[in-house]
Scaffold this motif. Structure first.
Motif, short mmCIF file in Angstrom:
data_model
loop_
_atom_site.label_atom_id
_atom_site.label_comp_id
_atom_site.label_asym_id
_atom_site.label_seq_id
_atom_site.Cartn_x
_atom_site.Cartn_y
_atom_site.Cartn_z
N TRP A 151 0.81 -1.01 -0.13
CA TRP A 151 0.25 -0.06 0.03
C TRP A 151 0.82 1.23 -0.17
O TRP A 151 0.65 2.24 -0.64
CB TRP A 151 -0.86 0.07 1.31
N MET A 152 1.78 1.09 0.89
CA MET A 152 2.66 2.13 0.76
C MET A 152 3.28 2.73 -0.30
O MET A 152 3.77 3.91 -0.79
CB MET A 152 4.05 1.91 2.15
N PHE A 153 3.80 1.69 -1.13
CA PHE A 153 4.41 1.88 -2.54
C PHE A 153 3.35 1.89 -3.56
O PHE A 153 3.88 1.96 -4.79
CB PHE A 153 5.40 0.84 -2.75
N GLY A 154 2.22 2.27 -3.23
CA GLY A 154 1.20 2.54 -4.42
C GLY A 154 0.13 1.53 -4.83
O GLY A 154 -0.64 1.70 -5.76
N ALA A 155 0.19 0.20 -4.28
CA ALA A 155 -0.86 -0.78 -4.42
C ALA A 155 -2.05 -0.35 -4.07
O ALA A 155 -2.36 0.51 -3.02
CB ALA A 155 -0.45 -2.05 -4.08
N ASN A 156 -3.16 -0.60 -4.75
CA ASN A 156 -4.46 -0.57 -4.52
C ASN A 156 -4.85 -1.22 -3.01
O ASN A 156 -4.63 -2.39 -2.89
CB ASN A 156 -5.55 -1.03 -5.41
N THR A 160 -5.27 -5.24 -2.22
CA THR A 160 -4.26 -5.64 -1.38
C THR A 160 -4.65 -6.49 -0.15
O THR A 160 -4.23 -7.49 0.17
CB THR A 160 -3.29 -4.46 -1.15
#
Length: 326
Positions: A151-156, A160
């Motif tokens: 999540w921190m690196f942009g995943a939904n 996730t």
């Protein structure tokens, strides 16, 4: 579960809340909901402060009323109400719903530990403990950390955490399967066992084992289906003496017996002093049984001092007690 796991669960649930359009479309509601899920994931463990009083109070009440049905209802009302006063533009209904889910999940996952909870209060004071997940499970904690990093690196976050919870659900099923296999192996090893207690450790295939037959207590470890019995104690009931009756009235021994389902006892007589010691057999560690309750009584059967808790050496026990004879 431990505090760290409850924290990452609260954050992950806050991310999953973005599946709710009302939450996702309002920055204030998102902020309030994430705060609510994090606080709600911690709130039932507020009874940890009971340690400041003494171990007896903590053991008797931890995961008790704060994990009960009324508490599961009241915690979300209190938390969401306070957050709404701070952020009145947040949607109160959805804030309450997600906070309620956080509190409920906290109590629900604690049921799977060996410690358990009194989740059925006020209808029952029975401890509900399924004993399939260790208080700190590195796999569950690690899966949450990985999900949060994605999540921190942009995943939904919704995708996730849905995948994450699906994996954890399968993991729980596997734990139940392993627990069942271990119990069956213990039964084959100790055919006359009337009660079998298996408790998880941080290692997937390693379990603590305690068993009770009509004549003996057994203590061991399971490594997969391989069972090793380390100790075998003759099952001797506590004497119904005035000394024991007086000792069991002590708050520390009373708390211990309310919590421990399998223990042995020792009575030692010193000069003008008696020691009554209860030893929980579930937590054998390095040839030692660290969870104990000890009471010292004088010749008038008055409690001189007492203690219950985790002690890994006699020297530490002496320090905990006001007095202990050599």
């Amino acid at each position: 579960m431990d505090t760290g796991t409850h924290i990452v669960m609260g954050i992950a649930l806050g991310g999953l809340a973005l599946a709710d359009p009302v939450v996702a479309n309002s920055t204030l509601t998102t902020t309030a909901v994430i705060a609510g899920t994090i606080i709600g994931s911690q709130a039932p463990d507020i009874d940890t402060v009971l340690k400041l009083r003494n171990n007896a109070v903590y053991i008797r009440h931890h995961r008790g009323i704060t994990h009960s049905i009324p508490a599961v209802i009241l915690w979300p009302l209190l938390i969401s109400g306070v957050l709404w006063l701070i952020m009145p533009e947040a949607n109160l209904l959805h804030l309450w719903l997600w906070t309620f889910l956080a509190v409920f999940l906290h109590v629900f996952v604690d049921i799977f530990n060996s410690y358990g909870t009194q989740a059925l209060r006020p209808f029952s004071r029975k401890w509900v403990a399924l004993g399939v997940i260790n208080t700190f499970d590195p796999i569950i904690f690690g899966i949450h950390v990985v999900g949060l990093l994605f999540w921190m690196f942009g995943a939904n976050p919704v995708t996730t955490f849905l995948i994450m919870y699906a994996i954890i659900f399968v993991y729980y099923i596997l734990r139940f399967a392993v627990q069942s296999a271990v119990k069956n192996s213990v039964k084959h090893t100790i055919p006359d066992a009337d009660e079998i207690i298996v408790a998880p450790t941080m290692k997937f295939f390693q379990w603590r084992v305690a068993a009770i037959s009509k004549t003996h207590h057994y203590v061991g470890r399971a490594y997969g289906r391989s069972i090793s019995i380390y100790d075998k104690f003759e099952k001797v009931p506590l004497p119904e003496s005035d000394l024991v009756k007086a000792a069991l009235k002590d708050k520390n021994l009373s708390a211990f017996t309310s919590f421990s389902p399998i223990y042995r006892w020792e009575i030692t007589e010193f000069e003008k002093l008696f020691e009554v010691r209860l030893i929980d057999l579930r937590y054998r560690s390095n040839d030692y049984y660290p969870f104990v309750a000890v009471a010292h009584l004088n010749e008038e059967l008055e409690i001189v001092n007492s203690y219950t808790g985790w002690i890994f050496s006699e020297d530490k026990l002496r320090k905990k007690l006001d007095f202990m004879p050599n």
